[in-house]
Design a protein around this motif. Structure first.
Motif, short mmCIF file in Angstrom:
data_model
loop_
_atom_site.label_atom_id
_atom_site.label_comp_id
_atom_site.label_asym_id
_atom_site.label_seq_id
_atom_site.Cartn_x
_atom_site.Cartn_y
_atom_site.Cartn_z
N VAL A 108 0.84 -1.20 0.00
CA VAL A 108 0.00 0.00 0.00
C VAL A 108 0.87 1.25 0.00
O VAL A 108 0.65 2.19 -0.78
CB VAL A 108 -0.95 0.00 1.21
CG1 VAL A 108 -1.69 1.33 1.33
CG2 VAL A 108 -1.96 -1.14 1.09
N VAL A 109 1.89 1.28 0.87
CA VAL A 109 2.75 2.46 0.96
C VAL A 109 3.49 2.69 -0.35
O VAL A 109 3.51 3.80 -0.89
CB VAL A 109 3.74 2.32 2.13
CG1 VAL A 109 4.77 3.44 2.09
CG2 VAL A 109 3.01 2.32 3.46
N SER A 110 4.11 1.64 -0.89
CA SER A 110 4.89 1.80 -2.12
C SER A 110 4.01 2.13 -3.31
O SER A 110 4.38 2.95 -4.16
CB SER A 110 5.72 0.54 -2.40
OG SER A 110 4.87 -0.58 -2.60
N GLY A 111 2.83 1.51 -3.38
CA GLY A 111 1.92 1.80 -4.48
C GLY A 111 1.45 3.24 -4.48
O GLY A 111 1.43 3.91 -5.53
N LEU A 112 1.09 3.75 -3.31
CA LEU A 112 0.66 5.14 -3.21
C LEU A 112 1.81 6.11 -3.48
O LEU A 112 1.66 7.09 -4.21
CB LEU A 112 0.06 5.42 -1.84
CG LEU A 112 -1.34 4.86 -1.58
CD1 LEU A 112 -1.73 5.02 -0.11
CD2 LEU A 112 -2.37 5.56 -2.47
N LYS A 113 2.97 5.83 -2.89
CA LYS A 113 4.12 6.72 -3.08
C LYS A 113 4.54 6.78 -4.55
O LYS A 113 4.91 7.85 -5.06
CB LYS A 113 5.29 6.28 -2.21
CG LYS A 113 5.17 6.69 -0.75
CD LYS A 113 6.47 6.48 -0.01
CE LYS A 113 6.44 7.11 1.38
NZ LYS A 113 7.73 7.00 2.09
N ALA A 114 4.50 5.64 -5.24
CA ALA A 114 4.88 5.63 -6.65
C ALA A 114 3.93 6.50 -7.47
O ALA A 114 4.36 7.25 -8.36
CB ALA A 114 4.89 4.20 -7.17
N ALA A 115 2.64 6.40 -7.18
CA ALA A 115 1.66 7.20 -7.93
C ALA A 115 1.82 8.69 -7.63
O ALA A 115 1.73 9.53 -8.52
CB ALA A 115 0.24 6.75 -7.58
N LEU A 116 2.08 9.02 -6.36
CA LEU A 116 2.26 10.42 -5.99
C LEU A 116 3.51 11.00 -6.64
O LEU A 116 3.52 12.15 -7.10
CB LEU A 116 2.33 10.56 -4.47
CG LEU A 116 1.05 10.21 -3.70
CD1 LEU A 116 1.31 10.25 -2.20
CD2 LEU A 116 -0.07 11.17 -4.06
N ALA A 117 4.58 10.20 -6.67
CA ALA A 117 5.82 10.67 -7.30
C ALA A 117 5.63 10.86 -8.80
O ALA A 117 6.14 11.82 -9.39
CB ALA A 117 6.95 9.69 -7.02
N ALA A 118 4.89 9.95 -9.43
CA ALA A 118 4.66 10.04 -10.87
C ALA A 118 3.82 11.26 -11.22
O ALA A 118 3.89 11.77 -12.35
CB ALA A 118 3.98 8.77 -11.38
N ALA A 119 3.02 11.74 -10.25
CA ALA A 119 2.18 12.91 -10.51
C ALA A 119 3.02 14.18 -10.66
O ALA A 119 2.53 15.19 -11.18
CB ALA A 119 1.16 13.10 -9.37
N GLY A 120 4.28 14.14 -10.19
CA GLY A 120 5.18 15.27 -10.35
C GLY A 120 4.67 16.54 -9.71
O GLY A 120 4.35 16.58 -8.53
N HIS A 121 4.54 17.60 -10.52
CA HIS A 121 4.18 18.92 -10.00
C HIS A 121 2.67 19.12 -9.90
O HIS A 121 2.23 20.20 -9.48
CB HIS A 121 4.75 20.00 -10.93
CG HIS A 121 4.07 20.03 -12.27
ND1 HIS A 121 4.40 19.16 -13.29
CD2 HIS A 121 3.05 20.79 -12.75
CE1 HIS A 121 3.64 19.40 -14.33
NE2 HIS A 121 2.80 20.37 -14.04
N ARG A 122 1.86 18.13 -10.27
CA ARG A 122 0.40 18.35 -10.31
C ARG A 122 -0.14 18.82 -8.98
O ARG A 122 0.20 18.29 -7.92
CB ARG A 122 -0.32 17.05 -10.70
CG ARG A 122 -0.39 16.80 -12.18
CD ARG A 122 -1.26 15.59 -12.46
NE ARG A 122 -2.65 15.78 -12.03
CZ ARG A 122 -3.56 14.82 -12.03
NH1 ARG A 122 -3.23 13.59 -12.41
NH2 ARG A 122 -4.80 15.07 -11.64
N ALA A 123 -1.00 19.81 -9.01
CA ALA A 123 -1.72 20.29 -7.83
C ALA A 123 -3.20 20.27 -8.16
O ALA A 123 -3.60 20.17 -9.33
CB ALA A 123 -1.27 21.70 -7.45
N THR A 124 -4.03 20.38 -7.16
CA THR A 124 -5.47 20.24 -7.38
C THR A 124 -6.03 21.40 -8.19
O THR A 124 -5.55 22.54 -8.11
CB THR A 124 -6.21 20.20 -6.04
OG1 THR A 124 -5.87 21.36 -5.28
CG2 THR A 124 -5.85 18.98 -5.26
N THR A 125 -7.06 21.09 -8.95
CA THR A 125 -7.74 22.13 -9.72
C THR A 125 -8.58 23.03 -8.82
O THR A 125 -8.98 24.12 -9.22
CB THR A 125 -8.67 21.49 -10.77
OG1 THR A 125 -9.63 20.65 -10.10
CG2 THR A 125 -7.86 20.64 -11.74
N THR A 126 -8.85 22.57 -7.60
CA THR A 126 -9.70 23.36 -6.70
C THR A 126 -8.99 24.61 -6.19
O THR A 126 -9.64 25.54 -5.73
CB THR A 126 -10.13 22.51 -5.49
OG1 THR A 126 -8.97 21.97 -4.85
CG2 THR A 126 -11.02 21.37 -5.94
#
Length: 601
Positions: free
Chosen positions: A320-338
């Motif tokens: 769970v930790v590695s799967g979430l961290k990998a996805a967050l890292a791949a998101a790079g600079h993305r921030a919320t549209t809100t």
């Protein structure tokens, strides 16, 4: 006092205290039965928060008269055909729900199999089972529970208000609906937050649409796809960006083989994965389903079946930790549209004051006679002193440098100005980006330090003159205890008498910084984080503190090329959409929204 066998009805009421502690628990058991029966539509109606009425109607397989008569008997179930308690593939399995409910309420069941000419009905009241009779019924099952806990008045005293109980029912049904998007769910009742969610197509798109209904319409465009596998376990779902967070953990939805759970191990794993990017007092928004062989997880460890026990908990937590961290890292600079939406809403609120009774006050000018405005000599001629005024509040020199050919097409665009020596304004093809220079650079330094540590250890630089830092004796002792950890982070210290430490080397990235303040903040970080967390989390916490000391400060004027370099590095750095404290590093305003704000669209 002699030992005696309890009355069967009393036994059921004792069991009901474990299984049916409130109306939401009764609804949960009945809806899980509907899902196990293959229902594709489940409609729930409640009254009085579930105390007065609970009605669950499904289009599942239904029951024969013989099955119905047996279904209300204690420990009678169709879900363990081979009696293997370690290979449970259904949501229910104990056979306790219906007899437990029937012992503390009035229970009415009408059911019909799809191939049967008529249905069957049965009433159970205070544990007394009636006779199965033919009834008119649609295919599926209709269950009504009225006057819950009427035969156990003491239990009623511990229930909350109708509103609170109805909201608990709604929350429970939403969790089941999220875990089973292929089923239509509806809820009706006062204070229940009524909803009617259609069945979705099986797959990612259907799940994301269901999550948009349950977690808010902004979630789909701020969600990351999660998919990972390891040694027979797999996780799938969607997780919100770090800056898409909430004040409670109500937005964290987890399931195991389709069973919604609130498991401590899984919640801890989620917190660990987001610890580096979300503020400590905020919580992420996500849905994850952990899939595995039923023999690898024990679901029979909690009366309400909301907790599970994995055969290899360390493996699941790591996945769970590695799967979430990998996805967050791949998101790079993305921030919320809100973030941009909130900014525009704030502008609209100010502009709307001009058209309401609370008009923005305007200064009153004295009336003068015979005065006329001077005619401008040239439209393009700047008024005297304007250039100096502009320089005092904003550095507009960036627009003088022609942006590179592809700068406007980059995600964060080309730097055009610096406002209040704190915010960088960049232009993209589709709008405007406003960057908090300190928050952004703080994250960049932090990620650089982490990468250095993982690669070969953080480079450190000996001090020409070692620096003595005086501290509270407790803080000094705490630092001396962590000498080994701090040395791995590039900070070399040694004891220097009571309540003081001597700094001999510092991380090269932090050269020239305020070492006195750095050491004191590191001591505070160690005190705050304590020793309960893992070593890696403690080190990351200290690194975040160090990074804050070497980042570009608010109030520093930056050259155009420096601003552009900062934007380019943000685009390639993991987690750069938020600072080390979880705050957004930038907001993006779409040109179309800005034009609507000014009435141009």
């Amino acid at each position: 006092m002699t030992v005696r066998r309890l009355d069967p009805v009393l036994v059921d009421r004792i069991a009901a205290g474990e299984v049916i502690e409130r109306p939401a628990a009764a609804v949960k058991e009945l809806v899980e039965n509907a899902i196990d029966a293959g229902a594709r539509s489940v409609a729930v109606t409640i009254a009085g928060g579930g105390r007065e009425l609970i009605r669950v109607v499904d289009d599942g397989a239904g029951m024969t008269p013989d099955d119905l008569a047996l279904a209300v008997e204690r420990h009678a179930t169709s879900k363990l055909p081979d009696g293997d308690l370690f290979a449970i593939r259904s949501l229910g399995f104990r056979g306790e729900a219906l007899p437990s409910i029937g012992s503390v309420a009035r229970l009415s069941i009408a059911t019909r199999r799809h191939d049967a000419p008529q249905g069957s009905g049965l009433v159970v009241e205070a544990g007394e089972k009636g006779v199965v009779r033919p009834v008119a019924a649609a295919p599926g099952t209709r269950i009504e529970v009225s006057d819950l806990f009427i035969f156990t008045p003491a239990r009623l005293k511990f229930l909350k208000s109708d509103r609170a109980e109805a909201q608990a029912v709604s929350e429970m049904l939403r969790r089941l609906a999220i875990a089973h998007p292929e089923i239509r769910f509806s809820l009706e009742g006062e204070h229940a937050g009524n909803f009617d969610w259609p069945a979705e197509a099986i797959g990612e798109e259907g799940l994301l649409r269901r999550l948009g209904r349950a977690l808010g319409r902004d979630f789909p465009e701020n969600a990351l796809r999660i998919e990972a596998e390891r040694e027979g376990f797999g996780i799938s779902g969607f997780a919100g960006l770090p800056t898409f967070h909430r004040g409670t953990s109500a937005g964290v939805h987890l399931s195991v083989n389709g069973r919604p759970v609130r498991d401590k191990l899984l919640l801890s794993a989620v917190r660990g994965a987001y610890a580096d990017v979300v503020p400590s007092d905020r919580h992420p928004v996500l849905f994850l389903d952990i899939g595995c062989d039923p023999r690898s997880v024990d679901v029979n460890v909690h009366p309400a079946k909301t907790e599970v026990r994995f055969r290899d908990p360390a493996l699941v937590r790591g996945l769970v930790v590695s799967g979430l961290k990998a996805a967050l890292a791949a998101a790079g600079h993305r921030a919320t549209t809100t973030g941009g939406a909130r900014t525009l809403d704030a502008f609209r609120a100010v502009l709307s004051m001009g058209g309401s009774g609370n008009a923005i006050p305007r200064p009153a000018f004295p009336e003068t006679s015979g005065w006329s405005a001077p005619q401008p000599t040239s439209f393009s001629a700047p008024q005297a002193g304007f250039a100096d005024f502009a320089a005092a509040s904003a550095d507009a020199r960036a627009h003088l440098a022609e942006p590179s050919a592809d700068a406007l097409d980059r995600p964060l665009g080309a730097a055009r100005a610096q406002l209040h020596e704190t915010y960088i304004v960049a232009q993209t093809r589709e709008g405007v980006v406003i960057v908090d220079q300190h928050a952004a650079h703080e994250r960049l330094v932090y990620e650089r330090l982490k990468a250095e540590r993982a690669r070969s250890g953080i480079a450190r630089q000996p001090l020409l003159l070692p620096e003595v830092v005086e501290l509270d004796p407790v803080d000094a002792d705490r630092l001396n205890t962590a000498v080994g950890e701090l040395e791995g982070l590039g900070l070399v210290i040694e004891p220097f008498g009571l309540g003081a430490v001597l700094v001999r080397e510092a991380p090269s990235q932090l050269a020239g910084g305020n070492l006195q303040r750095l050491v004191r903040d590191v001591a505070d970080a160690l005190a705050e984080h304590g020793t309960a967390g893992s070593l890696e989390r403690r080190l990351d916490h200290v690194l975040a503190t160090m990074a804050c000391h070497n980042s570009v400060r608010a109030g520093r004027r930056m050259r155009p090329e420096e601003m552009d370099a900062l934007l380019r590095e943000m685009e390639i750095t993991p987690n750069s959409g938020q600072c080390n404290h979880g705050r957004p590093t930038y907001v993006e305003l779409k040109l179309a929204d800005i034009e609507r704000l000014f009435g141009r669209r």
